[in-house]
Write a protein that holds these residues in place. Structure first.
Motif, PDB file in Angstrom:
ATOM      1  N   ILE A 221       0.506  -1.090  -0.062  1.00 14.62           N
ATOM      2  CA  ILE A 221       0.401   0.345  -0.238  1.00 14.62           C
ATOM      3  C   ILE A 221       0.762   1.549   0.093  1.00 14.62           C
ATOM      4  O   ILE A 221       0.304   2.034  -0.595  1.00 14.62           O
ATOM      5  CB  ILE A 221      -0.894  -0.352   1.186  1.00 14.62           C
ATOM      6  CG1 ILE A 221      -1.895  -1.070   1.443  1.00 14.62           C
ATOM      7  CG2 ILE A 221      -2.262   1.451   1.497  1.00 14.62           C
ATOM      8  CD1 ILE A 221      -2.513  -1.596   2.302  1.00 14.62           C
ATOM      9  N   ALA A 222       2.093   1.314   0.584  1.00 15.40           N
ATOM     10  CA  ALA A 222       2.889   2.297   0.551  1.00 15.40           C
ATOM     11  C   ALA A 222       3.411   2.329  -0.507  1.00 15.40           C
ATOM     12  O   ALA A 222       3.818   3.519  -0.804  1.00 15.40           O
ATOM     13  CB  ALA A 222       4.176   1.943   1.924  1.00 15.40           C
ATOM     14  N   LEU A 223       3.827   1.644  -0.945  1.00 14.30           N
ATOM     15  CA  LEU A 223       4.493   1.838  -2.055  1.00 14.30           C
ATOM     16  C   LEU A 223       3.478   2.203  -3.361  1.00 14.30           C
ATOM     17  O   LEU A 223       3.709   2.892  -3.861  1.00 14.30           O
ATOM     18  CB  LEU A 223       5.333   0.057  -2.638  1.00 14.30           C
ATOM     19  CG  LEU A 223       5.709   0.165  -4.074  1.00 14.30           C
ATOM     20  CD1 LEU A 223       7.236   0.910  -4.350  1.00 14.30           C
ATOM     21  CD2 LEU A 223       5.907  -1.317  -4.629  1.00 14.30           C
ATOM     22  N   GLU A 224       2.340   1.646  -3.212  1.00 13.08           N
ATOM     23  CA  GLU A 224       1.164   2.295  -4.697  1.00 13.08           C
ATOM     24  C   GLU A 224       0.545   4.080  -3.866  1.00 13.08           C
ATOM     25  O   GLU A 224       1.004   4.872  -5.298  1.00 13.08           O
ATOM     26  CB  GLU A 224       0.517   1.021  -4.693  1.00 13.08           C
ATOM     27  CG  GLU A 224      -0.207  -0.020  -4.733  1.00 13.08           C
ATOM     28  CD  GLU A 224      -0.002  -0.216  -5.452  1.00 13.08           C
ATOM     29  OE1 GLU A 224      -0.225   0.784  -6.839  1.00 13.08           O
ATOM     30  OE2 GLU A 224       0.778  -1.201  -6.564  1.00 13.08           O
TER      31      GLU A 224
ATOM     32  N   ALA B 104       3.106  14.028 -13.712  1.00 14.13           N
ATOM     33  CA  ALA B 104       1.905  14.669 -14.503  1.00 14.13           C
ATOM     34  C   ALA B 104       1.902  16.387 -14.279  1.00 14.13           C
ATOM     35  O   ALA B 104       1.590  16.194 -15.452  1.00 14.13           O
ATOM     36  CB  ALA B 104       0.586  13.590 -14.473  1.00 14.13           C
ATOM     37  N   GLU B 105       2.287  16.552 -13.313  1.00 13.14           N
ATOM     38  CA  GLU B 105       1.931  18.312 -13.304  1.00 13.14           C
ATOM     39  C   GLU B 105       2.887  18.334 -14.180  1.00 13.14           C
ATOM     40  O   GLU B 105       3.448  19.472 -14.328  1.00 13.14           O
ATOM     41  CB  GLU B 105       1.820  18.267 -11.548  1.00 13.14           C
ATOM     42  CG  GLU B 105       0.915  17.691 -10.988  1.00 13.14           C
ATOM     43  CD  GLU B 105       1.079  18.489  -9.399  1.00 13.14           C
ATOM     44  OE1 GLU B 105       1.804  18.549  -9.236  1.00 13.14           O
ATOM     45  OE2 GLU B 105      -0.250  18.459  -8.880  1.00 13.14           O
ATOM     46  N   LYS B 106       4.096  17.585 -13.819  1.00 10.82           N
ATOM     47  CA  LYS B 106       5.323  18.376 -14.271  1.00 10.82           C
ATOM     48  C   LYS B 106       5.297  18.204 -15.807  1.00 10.82           C
ATOM     49  O   LYS B 106       5.830  19.602 -16.158  1.00 10.82           O
ATOM     50  CB  LYS B 106       7.030  17.291 -14.236  1.00 10.82           C
ATOM     51  CG  LYS B 106       7.752  17.687 -14.587  1.00 10.82           C
ATOM     52  CD  LYS B 106       9.178  17.049 -14.376  1.00 10.82           C
ATOM     53  CE  LYS B 106      10.551  17.386 -14.577  1.00 10.82           C
ATOM     54  NZ  LYS B 106      11.411  16.659 -14.914  1.00 10.82           N
TER      55      LYS B 106
ATOM     56  N   LYS C 239       3.116   6.147  -2.735  1.00 13.53           N
ATOM     57  CA  LYS C 239       4.252   6.664  -3.077  1.00 13.53           C
ATOM     58  C   LYS C 239       4.869   6.845  -5.011  1.00 13.53           C
ATOM     59  O   LYS C 239       4.612   7.092  -5.329  1.00 13.53           O
ATOM     60  CB  LYS C 239       5.923   6.105  -2.380  1.00 13.53           C
ATOM     61  CG  LYS C 239       7.209   6.059  -3.397  1.00 13.53           C
ATOM     62  CD  LYS C 239       7.982   5.556  -3.004  1.00 13.53           C
ATOM     63  CE  LYS C 239       9.355   6.113  -3.392  1.00 13.53           C
ATOM     64  NZ  LYS C 239      10.263   6.609  -2.429  1.00 13.53           N
ATOM     65  N   LYS C 240       3.713   5.489  -5.430  1.00 10.50           N
ATOM     66  CA  LYS C 240       4.238   5.304  -6.487  1.00 10.50           C
ATOM     67  C   LYS C 240       2.707   6.820  -7.212  1.00 10.50           C
ATOM     68  O   LYS C 240       2.948   6.709  -8.682  1.00 10.50           O
ATOM     69  CB  LYS C 240       3.656   3.876  -7.852  1.00 10.50           C
ATOM     70  CG  LYS C 240       4.755   2.861  -7.329  1.00 10.50           C
ATOM     71  CD  LYS C 240       4.320   1.751  -8.707  1.00 10.50           C
ATOM     72  CE  LYS C 240       5.460   0.978  -8.105  1.00 10.50           C
ATOM     73  NZ  LYS C 240       5.261  -0.680  -8.597  1.00 10.50           N
ATOM     74  N   GLN C 241       1.156   6.090  -6.978  1.00 15.53           N
ATOM     75  CA  GLN C 241       1.017   7.196  -6.879  1.00 15.53           C
ATOM     76  C   GLN C 241       1.061   8.816  -6.860  1.00 15.53           C
ATOM     77  O   GLN C 241       1.159  10.071  -7.657  1.00 15.53           O
ATOM     78  CB  GLN C 241      -0.432   7.035  -6.431  1.00 15.53           C
ATOM     79  CG  GLN C 241      -1.304   6.370  -6.799  1.00 15.53           C
ATOM     80  CD  GLN C 241      -2.743   5.621  -5.984  1.00 15.53           C
ATOM     81  OE1 GLN C 241      -3.092   6.507  -5.429  1.00 15.53           O
ATOM     82  NE2 GLN C 241      -2.906   4.760  -6.268  1.00 15.53           N
TER      83      GLN C 241
END
Length: 314
Positions: A110-113, A124-126, A115-117
């Motif tokens: 969950i923490a990895l997901e 996406a903002e960049k 972090k990926k999100q």
């Protein structure tokens, strides 16, 4: 031996623990509760000694009889202080369950997901920011190209207008020059005609039928010169040999003096009155050279010197 966990159950709820631990905890809790209730009931049921005194009064006053002298009562034993209530034993804390590796794996996943999100969101903002900057730069580039194109078109238009104005000015100057030249030629022709008319008038005023000049001293009726049509015959013979590469502005006249031998062979020629157009003068001289021999006059002779005039439009 615990059953083997099924694959792909990282997010499944943990399996229930064994019943032995739960049963032991329940027995200990009931024993502690029973002990506490027993101690509380025993404290309330202990015997207590209460001392009290009372006095009796009569409605009519009477003399009291002497008090019976009783032996003093024996001292009663002091009541024992209540025993302190035993402190309940502290409840044993259940041992924390061993961490489930599947739960830890799920939390890590969950923490990895997350972090990926978060990274995807930042990426996406960049990208959105870069796209906006790129669109802005492209818009500026198009506006700059549009301005440069408009400036270039304006410069081309101004250049064409200037060239057109210059050509019209040159054409106007050429026309004015041609008109001035034509006027000068017309004036020269008029002056020549006036001189010829004056000469003819003087000749007419001389002896009737004489052909000599006003200063002539001969006695013959006619001079031994060419006939009146001989010069025209020579011009008509020479003119087909004239090759001029272009158009002549106006109708200039070139006068050429030609020296001829008795048999008609051309010995020399020279321009005595230029037309003002060097190319036309040279074309006339080449035509005379090409002719080579003049025909004889009506009297069978060829004049040794004759002056011929040539115009492009004659």
């Amino acid at each position: 031996m615990s059953p083997r966990p099924a694959p792909h159950l990282e997010f499944a709820p943990p399996a229930p623990e064994g019943r032995q631990g739960s049963l032991l905890i329940a027995i200990v809790a009931h024993a502690v509760l029973f002990l506490a209730l027993t101690l509380a009931t025993q404290w309330r049921t202990q015997p207590q000694t209460v001392q009290a005194e009372a006095e009796l009064w009569s409605a009519t006053p009477q003399a009291a009889a002497p008090r019976l002298q009783e032996p003093p009562p024996a001292p009663q034993p002091e009541p024992e202080p209540p025993k302190p209530e035993p402190k309940p034993e502290p409840k044993a804390k259940p041992a924390p369950p061993a961490p489930d590796p599947r739960i830890e794996q799920r939390d890590a996943q969950i923490a990895l997901e997350k972090k990926k999100q978060l990274e995807k969101k930042k990426e996406a903002e960049k990208l959105e920011k870069e796209r906006a900057e790129k669109d802005k730069a492209e818009l500026k580039r198009k506006e700059r190209e549009k301005e440069e194109k408009a400036a270039k078109e304006k410069a081309e238009k101004d250049k064409l207008a200037k060239e057109k104005a210059d050509k019209e000015l040159e054409k106007k100057k050429a026309a004015e020059k041609a008109e001035a030249k034509k006027a000068a030629e017309a004036k020269a022709d008029a002056a020549r005609m006036d001189a010829l008319r004056s000469e003819n008038l003087k000749r007419m005023q001389g002896l009737a039928g004489a052909s000599g000049g006003e200063n002539a001293t001969g006695s013959a009726l006619k001079s031994a010169g060419p006939s009146s049509s001989y010069a025209g015959r020579l011009v008509g013979r020479i003119k087909p040999n004239i090759t001029y590469p272009g158009d002549v502005v106006g109708n200039p006249r070139a006068e050429v003096e030609v020296k001829v031998s008795p048999d008609g062979t051309i010995l020399s020629r020279r321009i005595v009155q230029s037309s003002g157009n060097r190319a036309w003068d040279d074309a006339v001289l080449r035509a005379i050279d090409k002719t080579e021999v003049f025909p004889k006059d009506t009297d069978g002779r060829v004049p040794s010197v004759i002056v011929l005039g040539f115009r492009p439009q004659d």
